[in-house]
Design an enzyme around this catalytic site. Structure first.
Site, PDB file in Angstrom:
ATOM      1  N   ALA A 126      17.192  26.477  -9.111  1.00  0.00           N
ATOM      2  CA  ALA A 126      16.927  25.085  -8.735  1.00  0.00           C
ATOM      3  C   ALA A 126      16.032  25.029  -7.504  1.00  0.00           C
ATOM      4  O   ALA A 126      16.505  24.990  -6.367  1.00  0.00           O
ATOM      5  CB  ALA A 126      18.242  24.345  -8.490  1.00  0.00           C
ATOM      6  N   TRP A 158      13.395  19.456 -13.564  1.00  0.00           N
ATOM      7  CA  TRP A 158      12.859  20.472 -14.474  1.00  0.00           C
ATOM      8  C   TRP A 158      13.650  21.777 -14.402  1.00  0.00           C
ATOM      9  O   TRP A 158      13.073  22.862 -14.406  1.00  0.00           O
ATOM     10  CB  TRP A 158      11.378  20.743 -14.189  1.00  0.00           C
ATOM     11  CG  TRP A 158      10.546  19.513 -14.087  1.00  0.00           C
ATOM     12  CD1 TRP A 158       9.942  19.013 -12.972  1.00  0.00           C
ATOM     13  CD2 TRP A 158      10.244  18.594 -15.150  1.00  0.00           C
ATOM     14  NE1 TRP A 158       9.278  17.840 -13.264  1.00  0.00           N
ATOM     15  CE2 TRP A 158       9.445  17.566 -14.598  1.00  0.00           C
ATOM     16  CE3 TRP A 158      10.557  18.549 -16.519  1.00  0.00           C
ATOM     17  CZ2 TRP A 158       8.971  16.499 -15.364  1.00  0.00           C
ATOM     18  CZ3 TRP A 158      10.079  17.491 -17.267  1.00  0.00           C
ATOM     19  CH2 TRP A 158       9.300  16.491 -16.694  1.00  0.00           C
ATOM     20  N   THR A 160      15.701  24.608 -15.880  1.00  0.00           N
ATOM     21  CA  THR A 160      16.067  25.306 -17.107  1.00  0.00           C
ATOM     22  C   THR A 160      17.542  25.683 -17.054  1.00  0.00           C
ATOM     23  O   THR A 160      18.026  26.179 -16.043  1.00  0.00           O
ATOM     24  CB  THR A 160      15.217  26.568 -17.274  1.00  0.00           C
ATOM     25  OG1 THR A 160      13.840  26.192 -17.313  1.00  0.00           O
ATOM     26  CG2 THR A 160      15.561  27.310 -18.554  1.00  0.00           C
ATOM     27  N   GLY A 243       9.802  36.721 -11.277  1.00  0.00           N
ATOM     28  CA  GLY A 243       9.983  35.818 -12.408  1.00  0.00           C
ATOM     29  C   GLY A 243       8.704  35.614 -13.196  1.00  0.00           C
ATOM     30  O   GLY A 243       8.740  35.427 -14.425  1.00  0.00           O
ATOM     31  N   ARG A 269      -2.461  35.580 -48.784  1.00  0.00           N
ATOM     32  CA  ARG A 269      -3.196  34.411 -49.231  1.00  0.00           C
ATOM     33  C   ARG A 269      -4.536  34.823 -49.847  1.00  0.00           C
ATOM     34  O   ARG A 269      -5.286  35.602 -49.238  1.00  0.00           O
ATOM     35  CB  ARG A 269      -3.443  33.489 -48.034  1.00  0.00           C
ATOM     36  CG  ARG A 269      -4.343  32.295 -48.301  1.00  0.00           C
ATOM     37  CD  ARG A 269      -3.678  31.250 -49.133  1.00  0.00           C
ATOM     38  NE  ARG A 269      -4.452  30.020 -49.127  1.00  0.00           N
ATOM     39  CZ  ARG A 269      -4.230  28.995 -49.954  1.00  0.00           C
ATOM     40  NH1 ARG A 269      -3.243  29.074 -50.834  1.00  0.00           N
ATOM     41  NH2 ARG A 269      -4.975  27.907 -49.893  1.00  0.00           N
ATOM     42  N   GLN A 337      -4.548  28.068 -37.134  1.00  0.00           N
ATOM     43  CA  GLN A 337      -5.828  27.985 -37.851  1.00  0.00           C
ATOM     44  C   GLN A 337      -5.870  28.955 -39.025  1.00  0.00           C
ATOM     45  O   GLN A 337      -6.373  28.618 -40.100  1.00  0.00           O
ATOM     46  CB  GLN A 337      -6.984  28.269 -36.886  1.00  0.00           C
ATOM     47  CG  GLN A 337      -8.360  27.969 -37.457  1.00  0.00           C
ATOM     48  CD  GLN A 337      -8.607  26.481 -37.618  1.00  0.00           C
ATOM     49  OE1 GLN A 337      -7.955  25.677 -36.961  1.00  0.00           O
ATOM     50  NE2 GLN A 337      -9.529  26.125 -38.495  1.00  0.00           N
ATOM     51  N   GLU A 364       7.138  28.482 -13.411  1.00  0.00           N
ATOM     52  CA  GLU A 364       6.986  29.621 -12.504  1.00  0.00           C
ATOM     53  C   GLU A 364       5.639  29.562 -11.781  1.00  0.00           C
ATOM     54  O   GLU A 364       5.050  30.578 -11.438  1.00  0.00           O
ATOM     55  CB  GLU A 364       7.119  30.938 -13.271  1.00  0.00           C
ATOM     56  CG  GLU A 364       8.449  31.653 -13.115  1.00  0.00           C
ATOM     57  CD  GLU A 364       9.652  30.857 -13.580  1.00  0.00           C
ATOM     58  OE1 GLU A 364       9.786  29.686 -13.178  1.00  0.00           O
ATOM     59  OE2 GLU A 364      10.479  31.424 -14.295  1.00  0.00           O
ATOM     60  N   GLY A 365       5.158  28.342 -11.540  1.00  0.00           N
ATOM     61  CA  GLY A 365       3.862  28.128 -10.911  1.00  0.00           C
ATOM     62  C   GLY A 365       2.805  27.926 -11.974  1.00  0.00           C
ATOM     63  O   GLY A 365       2.606  28.801 -12.827  1.00  0.00           O
TER      64      GLY A 365
END
Length: 385
Positions: A126, A158, A160, A243, A269, A337, A364-365
């Site tokens: 926090a 925010w 987590t 982190g 495909r 895509q 984390e920035g």
């Protein structure tokens, strides 16, 4: 699948094999369902704790595994490739234990760390506030000393694991002396005066709870202070450096999962009588995706090795976070895509991967802040170090 790993020990190889088994059998089969219904994977975190995966970089005396960061981050990558919410959650939990492991007293560590590292207690970090995100030193949540307690008032944003975690490593203001007036408290979730808002409605990582944490006269015992008063901001930044490596590893795992899905689809495909991977335009796109994934992986591993050797790694951590999360955003976009219209549906996982790839560029920035950190490091340090 990722390239063959060069792990430092047989123990590390066995650990990564265990992680892949858990990811394959316990995480991947339920990830889409949990994300669709915004269901928090608490039992999965308990399983990881019982399996010894929640305390990997911390000392054995408190229930950790004392493994190098290089190994821990590869475990994170495998978890995130199977389920990004869980990979990010383990990274956040590990960061939430950092202040106690590095700056707590022997008594504090012996009292709290075994349950944290064993998975009985899940952590949250926090720091951010609604007006203090990138400018974390502007936080205003205040803790005033009152006898044997701190009286805490304010709000964190925010967060987590908000509302799900058992403890919150919380940065608070204990004086008005700017960044030097910030301290770090270990706050129990059940503390009277601590409440949580409803979870944010997010575009991705919907299985992960993100809330505000509200403090209204919450009494936190003074023996929950980690480090000395005024050390909180330095503790916070130090935790973020490690982190960021966790987020980089998670981003690489997510990108690898998207690449694997795109390659598998392109091999099956057919158009104009050929599998689409045989068309040069698409084959080159997949090649660029693979190059981005492996380059990002090499970047975070090199930063981790510097950390493990006790070398400065602040700049390298920011570079790894920047490179890996930008790569994940591009690779997941390109995976959609490759699958074309199918990739835009929920019948295939790549649309979820794309939604999940955005937030690692933010938390984390932000990646803009990473550039600030890198530029500052280049200005102040020997660029060859």
């Amino acid at each position: 699948m990722p390239a063959e790993r060069l792990l430092p020990t047989t123990e590390a190889e066995d650990l990564l094999a265990l992680t892949r088994e858990i990811a394959r059998d316990e995480l991947a089969p339920v990830a889409a369902e949990y994300e669709e219904h915004e269901r928090f994977p608490r039992e999965q975190f308990r399983l990881l704790g019982r399996s010894g995966l929640l305390g990997l970089p911390y000392p054995e005396e408190w229930g950790g595994s004392a493994l190098p960061y290089e190994v821990y981050l590869q475990v994170l990558e495998e978890l995130a490739a199977a389920w990004m919410t869980v990979g990010v959650g383990v990274s956040v939990h590990t960061m939430s234990c950092y202040a106690l492991a590095r700056h707590g007293t022997e008594e504090q560590r012996a009292r709290f760390l075994p349950d944290m590292l064993g998975g009985d207690l899940l952590g949250a970090y926090a720091l951010s506030e609604s007006h203090a995100g990138s400018d974390a030193a502007a936080l205003t949540t205040r803790a005033r000393r009152e006898g044997d307690d701190y009286l805490v008032n304010g709000a964190k944003a925010w967060i987590t694991h908000g509302g799900q975690a058992d403890f919150y490593t919380t940065m608070v203001r204990t004086s008005d002396d700017g960044a030097r007036g910030i301290s770090c408290l270990l706050v129990d979730a059940g503390t009277p005066g601590v409440e949580f808002t409803p979870p944010e409605r997010k575009m991705g990582l919907t299985g992960s709870s993100t809330t505000q944490v509200l403090f209204s006269g919450a009494r936190v015992p003074t023996d929950r202070l980690l480090g000395a008063e005024g050390q909180g901001f330095k503790i916070a930044l130090s935790a973020l450096n490690s982190g960021r490596l966790g987020i980089a590893a998670c981003a690489v795992g997510l990108a690898q999962a998207a690449l694997d899905e795109a390659v598998s689809y392109a091999k099956q495909r057919t158009q104009f009588g050929r599998t689409i991977i045989d068309f040069q335009g698409l084959g080159f796109l997949l090649a660029d995706m693979a190059a981005a994934v492996e380059s990002a992986r090499a970047t975070y591993l090199e930063a981790a090795r510097r950390r493990d050797r006790g070398l400065p790694f602040v700049r390298q951590a920011s570079i790894a976070k920047l490179v890996a999360t930008d790569a994940a955003m591009k690779v997941t976009t390109d995976a959609v895509q490759v699958l074309g219209g199918a990739g835009y549906t929920r019948d295939f996982p790549v649309e979820r991967y794309l939604r999940e790839a955005k937030v690692p560029q933010i938390f984390e920035g932000t990646n803009q802040i990473q550039r600030v950190v890198i530029a500052r490091q280049l200005r102040e340090a020997d660029v060859t170090g």
